[in-house]
Design a protein around this motif. Structure first.
Motif, PDB file in Angstrom:
ATOM      1  N   VAL A  80      30.697  10.751  42.625  1.00 13.07           N
ATOM      2  CA  VAL A  80      30.563  12.199  42.508  1.00 13.07           C
ATOM      3  C   VAL A  80      29.217  12.616  43.091  1.00 13.07           C
ATOM      4  CG1 VAL A  80      30.412  14.148  40.948  1.00 13.07           C
ATOM      5  CG2 VAL A  80      32.049  12.328  40.496  1.00 13.07           C
ATOM      6  N   CYS A 109      39.483  17.046  45.385  1.00 14.02           N
ATOM      7  CA  CYS A 109      38.178  17.284  44.763  1.00 14.02           C
ATOM      8  C   CYS A 109      37.997  16.313  43.606  1.00 14.02           C
ATOM      9  CB  CYS A 109      38.063  18.725  44.269  1.00 14.02           C
ATOM     10  SG  CYS A 109      39.200  19.125  42.920  1.00 14.02           S
ATOM     11  N   TYR A 110      36.837  16.359  43.015  1.00 10.03           N
ATOM     12  CA  TYR A 110      36.531  15.493  41.886  1.00 10.03           C
ATOM     13  C   TYR A 110      36.693  16.217  40.558  1.00 10.03           C
ATOM     14  CZ  TYR A 110      34.615  11.952  44.967  1.00 10.03           C
ATOM     15  OH  TYR A 110      34.467  10.996  45.929  1.00 10.03           O
ATOM     16  N   TRP A 111      36.955  15.450  39.525  1.00 10.32           N
ATOM     17  CA  TRP A 111      36.942  15.920  38.146  1.00 10.32           C
ATOM     18  C   TRP A 111      35.564  15.613  37.561  1.00 10.32           C
ATOM     19  CZ3 TRP A 111      36.010  13.357  33.551  1.00 10.32           C
ATOM     20  CH2 TRP A 111      36.379  14.010  32.372  1.00 10.32           C
ATOM     21  N   ARG A 112      35.090  16.461  36.674  1.00  5.21           N
ATOM     22  CA  ARG A 112      33.832  16.182  36.004  1.00  5.21           C
ATOM     23  C   ARG A 112      33.986  16.358  34.504  1.00  5.21           C
ATOM     24  NH1 ARG A 112      30.348  21.568  37.652  1.00  5.21           N
ATOM     25  NH2 ARG A 112      31.636  23.060  36.496  1.00  5.21           N
ATOM     26  N   THR A 145      35.614  20.103  40.378  1.00  5.41           N
ATOM     27  CA  THR A 145      34.291  20.463  40.873  1.00  5.41           C
ATOM     28  C   THR A 145      34.362  21.563  41.926  1.00  5.41           C
ATOM     29  OG1 THR A 145      34.452  18.673  42.498  1.00  5.41           O
ATOM     30  CG2 THR A 145      33.322  18.194  40.422  1.00  5.41           C
ATOM     31  N   GLU A 146      35.574  21.960  42.307  1.00  8.25           N
ATOM     32  CA  GLU A 146      35.737  23.030  43.296  1.00  8.25           C
ATOM     33  C   GLU A 146      36.763  24.036  42.801  1.00  8.25           C
ATOM     34  OE1 GLU A 146      36.405  21.856  47.262  1.00  8.25           O
ATOM     35  OE2 GLU A 146      34.988  20.193  47.205  1.00  8.25           O
ATOM     36  N   GLU A 183      43.066  15.980  42.173  1.00  9.87           N
ATOM     37  CA  GLU A 183      41.816  15.898  41.437  1.00  9.87           C
ATOM     38  C   GLU A 183      41.530  14.444  41.069  1.00  9.87           C
ATOM     39  OE1 GLU A 183      39.875  18.227  37.601  1.00  9.87           O
ATOM     40  OE2 GLU A 183      41.592  19.064  38.685  1.00  9.87           O
TER      41      GLU A 183
END
Length: 400
Positions: A35, A52-55, A68-69, A77
């Motif tokens: 990330v 996109c990434y998960w946070r 994250t977007e 994701e």
């Protein structure tokens, strides 16, 4: 944002808090591999479009959990880098056809058709109705098959000879049963409709093993949704032998639903949608929203029951939890679960890998000559995505 607000404060105590917060954020970044700011991986690869990434968020610090977007630009994701290998370099999510599509997603390779059942609706006489349908994967043409209104078809699977097995939930006037449909001749037969003389509750979803046995779940959704009488047995999982004998192989579920075997058939997965009491919007937070896994013994019975995954919602904003419905397994024993936020994918260990975002997914199924195209049903649309994976457990389809 929270860190910047704290840093602007002049009080030394608040400055100290800001430092602590910054350390926590840095630790979080290291806890979630790859990330980074923007769309560039630390190893130099760029994230594909739509990925996109998960946070991990924080309720106390008002940091949102999820993508994250902007969700508009995030169809896939990522929670773990392994998910990127599954997606490939340029994943594409395609909305294939608009139609009422709830359960099934069974590929019939002879005619390149996908079989499925519609959402439940009320017929002209006030009876519950669910249409059994098929879509031609070449043309997109949808056909409604002639099935009795009172059967209320739900989940389905191909047997090892290419016949369609349908979980018929039944109604007040007709018992639930497992039906076999010869897709070449149209002939329909009843495979099983009781256990020790006790009628089934509402057969929900089914899977077939290499020896021809049929396994299915039997929750009481017909009763709680008002189109079946009160159940006479608890919500069990059943196996029908090739000779037609019905055995209960597992209980202790609130609402057993989707089911699948590992590629070697040594492990057996069952989803429990007990968190959803019956009708949409009715939840009980004390009930399960999870996938259970068993070991399969040499005689075909189950042992060593344990939690595989407790299912939540990726962005933390849905009115409830994940409610895993239909599940599928690929040859790497990754488990795919239809949930309220899309298709969640888990590694063999139970580790969450990522999400294919699409609201209200009840079930999905693999199709195509390489069994690598995942068709996704979300009540109003059939969509698909081509993956770097191959379905397991589809003996008849694997022959083509």
């Amino acid at each position: 944002m929270g860190v910047n607000m704290l840093a602007r404060r002049k009080c030394s105590v608040e400055i100290l808090k800001a430092v602590v917060m910054r350390v926590a954020v840095i630790s979080l970044a290291f806890a979630v591999p790859y990330v980074t700011a923007g769309r560039q991986l630390s190893e130099g690869r760029s994230l594909p479009f739509g990925v996109c990434y998960w946070r991990q968020g924080s309720l106390i610090n008002n940091i949102s959990t999820g993508a994250t977007e902007d969700l508009e630009h995030c169809r896939f994701e990522v929670r773990d880098p392994e998910f990127l290998n599954l997606l490939g370099s340029s994943p594409k999510f395609v909305e294939f056809v608009k139609t009422s599509a709830h359960e099934g997603a069974v590929w019939y390779p002879d005619k390149n058709e996908l079989y499925f059942s519609s959402e439940k609706f009320t017929g002209l006489n006030g009876d519950p109705r669910t249409d059994l349908k098929k879509v031609n994967l070449q043309t997109g043409a949808v056909t409604v098959l002639s099935t009795p209104i009172e059967d209320v078809p739900n989940g389905m699977v191909l047997d090892n000879d290419g016949n369609l097995l349908v979980c018929q939930q039944g109604s007040e006037n007709k018992l639930g049963f497992i039906q076999r449909i010869n897709l070449k001749t149209g002939k329909k037969t009843v495979v099983a409709d009781n256990w020790f003389g006790v009628p089934f509750n509402s057969p929900n979803d089914a899977v077939v093993t290499r020896d021809g046995s049929i396994w299915f779940t039997d929750p009481d959704y017909g009763f709680v949704q008002g189109f079946r009488s009160a159940p006479k047995v608890n919500n069990q999982v059943y196996r029908i032998s090739v000779s037609g004998v019905v055995d209960a192989v597992a209980d202790g579920f609130t609402k057993p639903n989707g089911l699948a075997f590992s590629p070697d058939e040594k492990r057996f997965y069952v989803a429990d949608t007990g968190f959803l009491i019956g009708n949409p919007g009715q939840y009980d937070y004390s009930r399960p929203h999870s996938i259970t896994v068993f070991d399969v013994s040499a005689d075909g019975f189950l042992r060593n029951r344990r939690l595989f995954a407790s299912v939540g919602v990726y962005d933390g904003s849905a009115p409830g939890l994940g409610i895993p419905d239909g599940i599928k397994v690929d040859t790497e024993e990754r488990v795919y679960a239809g949930t309220v936020d899309g298709v969640q994918v888990f590694a063999k260990s139970g580790k969450p890998l990522g999400l294919i975002r699409q609201p209200s997914v009840a079930n999905m199924g693999f199709a195509g000559k390489d069994l690598d195209i995942l068709y996704i049903l979300n009540e109003t649309t059939i969509s698909y995505v081509k993956l770097k994976a191959k379905a397991a457990g589809l003996k008849y389809a694997s022959m083509f």
